[in-house]
Design a protein around this motif. Sequence first.
Motif, short mmCIF file in Angstrom:
data_model
loop_
_atom_site.label_atom_id
_atom_site.label_comp_id
_atom_site.label_asym_id
_atom_site.label_seq_id
_atom_site.Cartn_x
_atom_site.Cartn_y
_atom_site.Cartn_z
N TYR A 147 4.94 20.24 9.13
CA TYR A 147 4.02 19.16 8.57
C TYR A 147 2.72 19.93 8.10
N PRO A 148 2.81 20.81 7.18
CA PRO A 148 1.57 21.58 6.56
C PRO A 148 0.73 20.60 5.95
N ASP A 149 0.99 19.55 5.54
CA ASP A 149 0.29 18.55 5.13
C ASP A 149 -0.28 17.39 5.81
N PHE A 150 0.05 17.71 7.31
CA PHE A 150 -0.48 16.89 8.34
C PHE A 150 0.28 15.48 8.18
N LYS A 151 1.16 15.28 7.48
CA LYS A 151 1.71 14.00 7.14
C LYS A 151 3.08 13.64 8.27
N ILE A 152 2.78 13.48 9.35
CA ILE A 152 3.86 13.37 10.46
C ILE A 152 4.86 12.53 10.47
N ASP A 153 6.06 12.80 10.49
CA ASP A 153 7.03 11.79 10.25
C ASP A 153 7.11 11.27 11.98
N VAL A 154 6.43 10.17 12.02
CA VAL A 154 6.43 9.49 13.66
C VAL A 154 7.69 9.26 14.29
N THR A 155 8.43 8.38 13.31
CA THR A 155 9.75 8.15 13.94
C THR A 155 10.72 9.50 14.33
N ALA A 156 10.55 10.51 13.56
CA ALA A 156 11.08 11.70 13.89
C ALA A 156 10.89 12.31 15.11
N GLU A 157 9.44 12.34 15.23
CA GLU A 157 8.90 12.78 16.35
C GLU A 157 9.23 12.09 17.66
N GLN A 158 8.83 10.73 17.66
CA GLN A 158 9.34 9.96 18.75
C GLN A 158 10.75 10.02 19.24
N THR A 159 11.79 10.04 18.04
CA THR A 159 13.04 10.29 18.37
C THR A 159 13.51 11.55 19.46
N VAL A 160 12.70 12.46 18.93
CA VAL A 160 12.88 13.97 19.62
C VAL A 160 12.39 13.97 21.08
N GLU A 196 1.80 6.54 20.19
CA GLU A 196 1.05 5.26 19.65
C GLU A 196 1.11 4.00 20.91
N TYR A 197 0.24 3.20 20.80
CA TYR A 197 0.07 2.05 21.50
C TYR A 197 1.40 1.13 21.23
N GLY A 198 2.12 1.03 22.46
CA GLY A 198 3.27 0.02 22.37
C GLY A 198 4.39 0.81 22.28
N TRP A 199 4.44 2.05 22.23
CA TRP A 199 5.61 3.23 22.10
C TRP A 199 5.18 4.24 23.39
#
Length: 173
Positions: free
Chosen positions: A40-53, A84-87
Amino acid sequence: MKTTIFTFHPDLKNGSRINASLAKAASEASFEVRDVYRLYPDFKIDVTAEQTVLEASDRIVLQFPIYWYQTPALLKQWFDAVLEYGWAYGSTGNALRGKEVLLVASFGAGAEDYQLDGRFHTTVEEVLKPIATIQYHTGLLFLEPFITTGTLNLSDEGLNEQVEKYLNILSAE
């Protein structure tokens, strides 16, 4: 036990002997190593991918240098976006409860500098406290951190010793 290592160094290949050596050794020992700045060099994190890992991991290793008594910026952004809240926490969020976390932090200055009466008038534990506090919201189980101080003057022998210790910790279940 599934261990996943998240490295947070802006220039892992050229900017850090200790972090690059630890990440390389872990990868060669068949641990999954995620270079988050490369992902994520642009700091645009794939939240779903990270949460899955994270959900697939039993032990989460967060490896990073300390800059100006703080984590690299992308690690803070990652915490804000992914936990994130709720997860990760809240009345319905418990996806991480019971998972182990190992902080692997490197400090350029020596251990003697990180004493209350040392050059910086603060301790390693105090610098890491904001991260460790996450456990009270998420139910994560924080292990004793793996700390390397004095990285600016670390000898090749000292580097090899740290790598060996790190691999032993990663291999322990």
